[in-house]
Design an enzyme around this catalytic site. Structure first.
Site, PDB file in Angstrom:
ATOM      1  N   GLU A  52       0.852  -1.193   0.000  1.00 24.17           N
ATOM      2  CA  GLU A  52       0.000   0.000   0.000  1.00 24.17           C
ATOM      3  C   GLU A  52       0.882   1.235   0.000  1.00 24.17           C
ATOM      4  OE1 GLU A  52      -2.907   0.473   3.163  1.00 24.17           O
ATOM      5  OE2 GLU A  52      -3.523   2.435   2.373  1.00 24.17           O
ATOM      6  N   ASN A  86      -4.395   4.795  -2.268  1.00 23.35           N
ATOM      7  CA  ASN A  86      -5.572   5.394  -1.641  1.00 23.35           C
ATOM      8  C   ASN A  86      -6.188   6.482  -2.523  1.00 23.35           C
ATOM      9  OD1 ASN A  86      -5.669   4.231   1.233  1.00 23.35           O
ATOM     10  ND2 ASN A  86      -3.508   4.798   0.966  1.00 23.35           N
ATOM     11  N   GLU A 126      -7.995   1.976  -3.148  1.00 21.15           N
ATOM     12  CA  GLU A 126      -8.681   1.897  -1.850  1.00 21.15           C
ATOM     13  C   GLU A 126      -9.549   3.139  -1.671  1.00 21.15           C
ATOM     14  OE1 GLU A 126      -6.119   1.162   1.453  1.00 21.15           O
ATOM     15  OE2 GLU A 126      -5.143  -0.562   0.492  1.00 21.15           O
ATOM     16  N   ASP A 159     -11.909   0.667   2.104  1.00 20.13           N
ATOM     17  CA  ASP A 159     -10.949   0.947   3.179  1.00 20.13           C
ATOM     18  C   ASP A 159     -11.682   1.217   4.486  1.00 20.13           C
ATOM     19  OD1 ASP A 159      -8.463   1.287   4.176  1.00 20.13           O
ATOM     20  OD2 ASP A 159      -7.950   3.068   2.979  1.00 20.13           O
ATOM     21  N   GLU A 173      -6.225  -4.412   8.886  1.00 18.99           N
ATOM     22  CA  GLU A 173      -5.258  -3.315   8.998  1.00 18.99           C
ATOM     23  C   GLU A 173      -4.765  -3.202  10.432  1.00 18.99           C
ATOM     24  OE1 GLU A 173      -7.807   0.019   7.916  1.00 18.99           O
ATOM     25  OE2 GLU A 173      -6.591   0.260   6.114  1.00 18.99           O
TER      26      GLU A 173
HETATM   27  P1  C2E Z   1      -5.170   4.191   5.747  1.00 21.52           P
HETATM   28  O1  C2E Z   1      -5.459   4.140   4.279  1.00 21.52           O
HETATM   29  O2  C2E Z   1      -6.065   3.447   6.623  1.00 21.52           O
HETATM   30  O3  C2E Z   1      -3.686   3.749   5.918  1.00 21.52           O
HETATM   31  C1  C2E Z   1      -3.263   2.976   6.921  1.00 21.52           C
HETATM   32  C2  C2E Z   1      -2.781   3.839   8.018  1.00 21.52           C
HETATM   33  O4  C2E Z   1      -2.480   3.009   9.145  1.00 21.52           O
HETATM   34  C3  C2E Z   1      -1.467   4.482   7.681  1.00 21.52           C
HETATM   35  O5  C2E Z   1      -1.379   5.673   8.335  1.00 21.52           O
HETATM   36  C4  C2E Z   1      -0.441   3.561   8.246  1.00 21.52           C
HETATM   37  O6  C2E Z   1       0.799   4.159   8.490  1.00 21.52           O
HETATM   38  C5  C2E Z   1      -1.126   3.187   9.496  1.00 21.52           C
HETATM   39  N1  C2E Z   1      -0.687   1.852   9.993  1.00 21.52           N
HETATM   40  C6  C2E Z   1      -0.339   0.803   9.308  1.00 21.52           C
HETATM   41  N2  C2E Z   1      -0.048  -0.244  10.164  1.00 21.52           N
HETATM   42  C7  C2E Z   1      -0.270   0.196  11.407  1.00 21.52           C
HETATM   43  C8  C2E Z   1      -0.170  -0.385  12.688  1.00 21.52           C
HETATM   44  O7  C2E Z   1       0.149  -1.532  12.878  1.00 21.52           O
HETATM   45  N3  C2E Z   1      -0.466   0.368  13.765  1.00 21.52           N
HETATM   46  C9  C2E Z   1      -0.852   1.698  13.588  1.00 21.52           C
HETATM   47  N4  C2E Z   1      -1.154   2.388  14.648  1.00 21.52           N
HETATM   48  N5  C2E Z   1      -0.973   2.304  12.384  1.00 21.52           N
HETATM   49  C10 C2E Z   1      -0.678   1.538  11.299  1.00 21.52           C
HETATM   50  P2  C2E Z   1      -0.886   6.925   7.653  1.00 21.52           P
HETATM   51  O8  C2E Z   1       0.211   6.605   6.755  1.00 21.52           O
HETATM   52  O9  C2E Z   1      -0.666   7.944   8.695  1.00 21.52           O
HETATM   53  O10 C2E Z   1      -2.098   7.339   6.757  1.00 21.52           O
HETATM   54  C11 C2E Z   1      -3.223   7.802   7.336  1.00 21.52           C
HETATM   55  C12 C2E Z   1      -4.325   7.884   6.346  1.00 21.52           C
HETATM   56  O11 C2E Z   1      -4.062   8.902   5.382  1.00 21.52           O
HETATM   57  C13 C2E Z   1      -4.514   6.646   5.511  1.00 21.52           C
HETATM   58  O12 C2E Z   1      -5.211   5.692   6.215  1.00 21.52           O
HETATM   59  C14 C2E Z   1      -5.238   7.150   4.352  1.00 21.52           C
HETATM   60  O13 C2E Z   1      -6.593   7.230   4.647  1.00 21.52           O
HETATM   61  C15 C2E Z   1      -4.672   8.510   4.208  1.00 21.52           C
HETATM   62  N6  C2E Z   1      -3.656   8.489   3.158  1.00 21.52           N
HETATM   63  C16 C2E Z   1      -2.376   8.186   3.206  1.00 21.52           C
HETATM   64  N7  C2E Z   1      -1.826   8.305   1.997  1.00 21.52           N
HETATM   65  C17 C2E Z   1      -2.806   8.669   1.173  1.00 21.52           C
HETATM   66  C18 C2E Z   1      -2.861   8.969  -0.195  1.00 21.52           C
HETATM   67  O14 C2E Z   1      -1.888   8.843  -0.936  1.00 21.52           O
HETATM   68  N8  C2E Z   1      -4.025   9.348  -0.700  1.00 21.52           N
HETATM   69  C19 C2E Z   1      -5.119   9.441   0.084  1.00 21.52           C
HETATM   70  N9  C2E Z   1      -6.250   9.837  -0.464  1.00 21.52           N
HETATM   71  N10 C2E Z   1      -5.137   9.193   1.355  1.00 21.52           N
HETATM   72  C20 C2E Z   1      -3.960   8.795   1.909  1.00 21.52           C
HETATM   73 CA    CA Z   2      -7.331   1.912   6.276  1.00 21.31          CA
HETATM   74 CA    CA Z   3      -5.624   2.616   2.878  1.00 18.42          CA
END
Ligand code: C2E
Ligand code: CA
Ligand code: CA
Length: 700
Positions: A485, A538, A570, A600, A656
């Site tokens: 991802e 995403n 997603e 998602d 997740e």
């Molecule tokens: P998401 O799509 O649900 O992405 C998974 C989030 O969970 C990611 O946070 C990831 O770093 C975090 N994560 C993964 N494994 C674990 C774990 O074991 N424990 C915990 N506590 N967290 C974990 P991140 O990277 O901070 O991204 C947050 C959200 O921002 C994403 O949730 C997604 O909704 C959005 N996002 C990130 N990149 C993009 C993107 O390129 N485009 C869009 N539209 N949204 C994005």
């Molecule tokens: Ca997610």
């Molecule tokens: Ca995601």
């Protein structure tokens, strides 16, 4: 939107005045021509009548003087004088005058009176008669006059039983000497004005229709015939020849034609004038309305709103209503549908706010003015009426509304109120739209801070400084890497900014489309080298609402040469709520290329399993919040039920945020086929992920 150009009302009035002046000039001109013609006609008639009058006077005079001259010729005669003094006078008079009267054209009657006015000789047409009986006192009067008219005969008209006579009298006297008048005889000639005589006068003097009449019908067309006492005894009368009328009759046809042409021009001009004037009046009225009203909806516009605000006696609260998803409707269905929708919304707003002012500020933005105490109720009512779908051209269209409002406070003028309502609206839109919110002073403070960040994000996206990190998606049993991802990362000089902050910021500020494209391009570019695994990217709900979304994705897939069957997008459940139809269309188009979709954050909101099938998701990702609950038996139950349902629909499940082996175990048992989380791998940059993949492959 610039106001359509309108001729200024002042110019319209000038044009109307011009037409009026022209028409007036035409009316005056035709009036003058008519007057000129009737004057000409009257003058011509009058001149001819006057000429006839003169001719008549001349005729009478010459008629009288001819008889007068004849009588004088005969009276001033030495022989006659001598004879009259002798006893044979009567016989001599008969021979020379009485007998002659029988067929002499100059007179019909010849009478000789003695100095004492006795009748010496009297003949009419050669026959003796009694002149006193026929001519009476008039004759004596005439004779008396002859003394005064010397050296000419005295003449006059005397009416008789037979008709009118012109009579002339003179003293019979010697040529040279002047004897005493009282000793002289008088010679009298008279000529009857028979129709023949009158006819001769008519021809000689060119007075058509001349006749005798006892009294005149028309003064100007008659001439009195005077008796011995100077009073009219009869009249010559003649009809007017009316040459003016005749001349007029000649040109009459032309005049009528000219008048008709003129009338046509006049009528045409008048019509044009009236129309123009009418149009100008309408234009002026419309211009006035345009200035304060919106063309499309008939609602007040900004100017109209300002006027309504200023007119209010009591302070007013102001709300700004912004449609959610209007741009998408416009993009998807065209501007005509967009316009109809705006009209529909305007009608609903009027329905919801029957008492206050409803205005259209432009685009899909409206404003409401109400009493401050009623504002929350009104806002709630607006949200309710907007819940009903619109049917336009057979299409069912849903749009939501976000409302920001502000109540007046001391020193808060119209512009400030507007700004505050705008600020409240902005805040509402940031926080999920579809609701109403009031202005709070904190909003101003937040705003100031954020605008700086938004600017920096815009620059970072433009410079490609927002980059993907990659987190592995592994098989729940073998822990083999199945996919990856891409997660956006933004490092600023002040340190990293969380996607939880800048993703919503990008969504609010319209930067999300560019950010999404940047992420997709970079992720696909990097993933080209990782054969055999799929890439999950995403996509924000607002990206999917954009009708160009599918097109953009396809372009990037072709551009990078990435196999679309290895791409998974997603999306969160937000998309199912905001604009389902557009989302479905985009998803269908992309699915044709083999692109897959994952729902998602399942379990964090309200998305139903049914929606999963309806939208054709290939996979669902169970939100971390459900995974955390796994320690609790109730949480485990929910997870089991959820996965079982997904399984029944043929949809695979990824969990997740898996951080512990215990969680991984439970998820595997529940039926999740893929895991994601710190347990199996944190998000890494390209290089780190390359190393991670290489390491995994080596250890495998
Ligand atoms: P998401 O799509 O649900 O992405 C998974 C989030 O969970 C990611 O946070 C990831 O770093 C975090 N994560 C993964 N494994 C674990 C774990 O074991 N424990 C915990 N506590 N967290 C974990 P991140 O990277 O901070 O991204 C947050 C959200 O921002 C994403 O949730 C997604 O909704 C959005 N996002 C990130 N990149 C993009 C993107 O390129 N485009 C869009 N539209 N949204 C994005
Ligand atoms: Ca997610
Ligand atoms: Ca995601």
């Amino acid at each position: 939107m610039p106001l359509p150009k309108f001729p200024k009302p002042i110019l319209l009035t000038k044009a109307a005045l011009g037409t009026l002046a022209f028409v007036s000039a035409l009316v005056i001109l035709s009036g003058l021509v008519t007057i000129a013609f009737s004057e000409m006609r009257r003058d011509a008639n009058w001149i001819d009548d006057a000429r006839a009058g003169q001719a008549a006077r001349a005729a009478i005079k010459s008629f009288q003087s001819r008889l007068g001259a004849t009588v004088r010729d005969n009276a001033i005669w030495d022989d006659a004088y001598l004879r009259m003094q002798s006893p044979a006078g009567a016989a001599w008079a008969y021979e020379n005058w009485g007998k002659v009267s029988a067929d002499y054209p100059l007179y019909d009657v010849a009478v000789v009176l003695t100095p004492t006015l006795g009748v010496l000789s009297a003949y009419k047409k050669g026959i003796a008669f009694d002149p006193m009986k026929d001519f009476g006192a008039g004759l004596l009067r005439l004779v008396a006059n002859s003394a005064a008219t010397e050296p000419a005969a005295s003449t006059a008209f005397i009416p008789t039983q037979e008709g009118l006579y012109v009579v002339a009298a003179d003293r019979i006297q010697p040529y040279d000497s002047r004897p005493e008048v009282s000793t002289l005889h008088t010679l009298v000639y008279a000529k009857l004005l028979t129709p023949d005589v009158v006819g001769q006068l008519e021809t000689t003097f060119d007075i058509t229709g001349l006749r005798l009449a006892p009294a005149p019908l028309q003064e100007e067309l008659s001439m009195p015939l005077l008796g011995p006492d100077g009073r009219a005894v009869a009249y010559f009368e003649w009809p007017s020849r009316l040459p003016g009328d005749q001349a007029f009759a000649h040109v009459h046809g032309y005049l009528i034609a000219a008048a008709m042409v003129l009338a046509c021009i006049f009528a045409g001009l008048l019509r044009v004038g009236i129309r123009t004037a009418g149009r100008h009046k309408n234009d002026a009225e419309r211009f006035r309305l345009r200035a304060s009203h919106d063309d499309l909806t008939g609602l007040a516009n900004r100017t109209g709103l300002a006027e309504a605000f200023d007119k209010r006696q009591l302070p007013a609260a102001l709300a700004i209503v912004d449609l959610d998803g209007f741009k998408e409707v416009n993009d998807a269905w065209g501007h005509d549908v967009g316009d109809s929708l705006i009209q529909g919304v305007a009608a609903r707003l009027r329905e919801a706010v029957p008492e206050g002012t409803v205005a259209r500020l432009g685009g899909d933005e409206f404003a409401l003015l109400t009493d401050p105490g009623e504002m929350s109720t009104v806002a709630a009512r607006v949200l309710t009426v907007m819940e009903r779908e619109f049917v336009i051209d057979g299409r069912t269209i849903e749009v939501g509304a976000s409302i920001g409002f502000a109540s007046p406070e001391d020193g808060c003028d119209r512009l400030e109120l507007m700004r505050r309502a705008d600020m409240a609206l902005y805040h509402v839109k940031e926080n999920g739209r579809g609701h109403a919110g009031s202005y709070l002073p904190e909003l101003d403070r937040d705003r100031a801070m954020r605008t700086g960040l938004e600017d920096r994000l815009r620059k970072a996206i433009a410079a490609g400084e927002v980059q993907p990190f990659f987190q592995p998606l592994v098989d729940s049993k073998s822990r083999e890497i199945k996919g990856v991802e891409a997660l956006a990362r933004w490092r600023t000089e002040a340190g990293p900014v969380s996607p939880e902050v800048f993703i919503p910021l990008a969504e609010r500020s319209g930067l999300i489309d560019d950010l999404g494209k940047l992420m997709l391009r970079q992720a696909l570019g990097a993933a080209m080298q990782w054969n055999g695994i799929y890439v999950s990217v995403n996509v924000s709900p607002s990206q999917l609402k954009n009708p160009r979304f599918a097109e953009d994705v396809i372009a990037i897939v072709y551009e990078t040469g990435f196999d679309p069957r290895r791409l998974m997008l997603e999306v969160t459940e937000g998309v199912l709520i905001a604009n389902p139809e557009q989302a479905k269309r985009s998803m269908e188009a992309l699915r044709k290329l083999g692109i897959k979709f994952a729902l998602d954050d399942f379990g964090s909101g309200y998305a139903s399993i049914g929606a999963l099938r309806e939208f054709g998701f290939d996979r669902m990702k169970i939100d971390r919040s459900l995974v955390v609950e796994l320690d609790d038996p109730k949480g485990l139950k929910i997870l089991n039920a959820t996965v079982a349902l997904a399984d029944a629909l043929g949809i695979s499940v990824t969990a997740e945020g898996v951080e512990t082996e215990k969680q991984a175990e439970a998820l595997f048992c529940a039926g999740c086929d893929q895991l994601q989380g710190y347990l199996v791998g944190r998000p890494k940059d390209v290089l780190q992920f390359n190393a991670f993949v290489a390491n995994r492959l080596a250890t495998a």
